[in-house]
Design an enzyme around this catalytic site. Structure first.
Site, PDB file in Angstrom:
ATOM      1  N   LYS A  33      76.479  34.441  48.618  1.00  0.00           N
ATOM      2  CA  LYS A  33      76.061  34.978  47.329  1.00  0.00           C
ATOM      3  C   LYS A  33      74.551  35.112  47.306  1.00  0.00           C
ATOM      4  O   LYS A  33      73.818  34.163  47.616  1.00  0.00           O
ATOM      5  CB  LYS A  33      76.505  34.070  46.186  1.00  0.00           C
ATOM      6  N   ASP A  60      74.981  38.773  42.975  1.00  0.00           N
ATOM      7  CA  ASP A  60      75.197  38.123  41.680  1.00  0.00           C
ATOM      8  C   ASP A  60      74.002  38.386  40.754  1.00  0.00           C
ATOM      9  O   ASP A  60      73.143  37.522  40.573  1.00  0.00           O
ATOM     10  CB  ASP A  60      75.389  36.617  41.925  1.00  0.00           C
ATOM     11  N   LYS A  62      74.510  39.848  37.518  1.00  0.00           N
ATOM     12  CA  LYS A  62      74.995  39.690  36.136  1.00  0.00           C
ATOM     13  C   LYS A  62      74.412  40.741  35.185  1.00  0.00           C
ATOM     14  O   LYS A  62      73.827  40.416  34.152  1.00  0.00           O
ATOM     15  CB  LYS A  62      74.686  38.286  35.607  1.00  0.00           C
ATOM     16  N   ASP A  65      73.488  45.226  29.753  1.00  0.00           N
ATOM     17  CA  ASP A  65      72.577  46.126  29.061  1.00  0.00           C
ATOM     18  C   ASP A  65      73.415  47.231  28.424  1.00  0.00           C
ATOM     19  O   ASP A  65      74.648  47.155  28.432  1.00  0.00           O
ATOM     20  CB  ASP A  65      71.549  46.697  30.047  1.00  0.00           C
ATOM     21  N   THR A 120      79.342  28.387  33.697  1.00  0.00           N
ATOM     22  CA  THR A 120      79.896  27.042  33.817  1.00  0.00           C
ATOM     23  C   THR A 120      78.960  25.979  33.258  1.00  0.00           C
ATOM     24  O   THR A 120      79.341  24.809  33.156  1.00  0.00           O
ATOM     25  CB  THR A 120      80.245  26.708  35.282  1.00  0.00           C
ATOM     26  N   ARG A 212      74.631  23.904  45.984  1.00  0.00           N
ATOM     27  CA  ARG A 212      73.951  22.713  46.460  1.00  0.00           C
ATOM     28  C   ARG A 212      74.806  21.754  47.275  1.00  0.00           C
ATOM     29  O   ARG A 212      74.275  21.107  48.197  1.00  0.00           O
ATOM     30  CB  ARG A 212      73.313  21.994  45.265  1.00  0.00           C
TER      31      ARG A 212
END
Length: 233
Positions: A33, A60, A62, A65, A120, A212
């Site tokens: 990603k 990614d 997102k 608009d 999340t 991570r």
């Protein structure tokens, strides 16, 4: 559909991501990603370079608009080689339809496109108290998923906890991409709605996005393989 693990390469520049991926064996090309931090630092070239090396890319960004702006942005994104892209479902059905239209190439091909339902990091309290959304988290996410399906998208981003609800509402072929993954023995960091890779598989996720727990691990390759073993087919 074969389940897969997507590594969130949330690095500050090209050198850092190349150093990280260089720790993997030459014949191991994970699905990666590229998010806003890396894309804004390295630009479209990082997508094209990684694609040329054999990596699959989830871009990614997102987008959220007005429909015309998103359509034009997607027409540019379509040309740089990502395998999966996303928008915010909160932009509405017209915006999502425009995204699909802009993403679709003259030959009819296009990357997968999915919609972010709720991040999340969003808790039930935040949903009501800050965003002023009345229905609960599960009802909101299912509605956003149904909107995405109506707009012609391939799936949504949701937490693993909502994956089964999305599948029940939208069909088994509707893709669920689920971040918020942590090993059972790891810290939650800034995520709220999290699960383990094994739980995500049980709950019906098609793809898990893992950052991570892999990228900050002492042995990223071992952590990646642990994710695959716990989650993938």
């Amino acid at each position: 559909m074969k389940r897969d693990v997507i590594i969130a390469c949330d690095f500050s520049g090209k050198e850092a991501v190349m150093d990280f991926l260089g720790r993997f064996p030459e014949d191991c090309k994970p699905f990666v990603k590229i998010g806003m931090e890396l894309f804004y630092a390295a630009g479209p070239d990082i997508v094209m370079e990684l694609k040329a090396k054999g990596y699959r890319i989830f871009l990614d960004l997102k987008l959220h608009d007005i429909p015309n702006t998103v359509k034009k942005a997607m027409s540019v994104i379509s040309s740089i080689g990502a395998d999966m892209v996303n928008v915010h479902a909160g932009g509405g059905i017209a915006m999502m339809k425009a995204a699909v239209e802009g993403l679709t190439r003259p030959d009819g091909s296009r990357p997968l496109i999915i919609a972010v339902t709720q991040l999340t990091s969003t808790s039930e309290e935040m949903l009501h108290g800050e965003l002023l959304i009345g229905p609960g988290m599960e009802e909101t996410i299912v509605k956003y998923a149904l909107n995405a399906k109506e707009a012609g998208l391939d799936g949504v981003v949701c937490s693993p906890r909502e994956a089964a609800l999305v599948k029940a509402a939208c069909g088994s072929g509707f893709i669920t991409v689920t971040p918020g993954i942590r090993f059972a023995d790891a810290a939650k960091d800034d995520q709220v709605r999290i699960t383990t890779p094994a739980d995500a598989r049980r709950l019906g996720s098609d793809y898990i996005v893992v950052g991570r727990p892999i990228t900050a691990a002492p042995d990223p390759v071992a952590s990646y393989n642990r994710c695959l073993n716990e989650f993938a087919d």
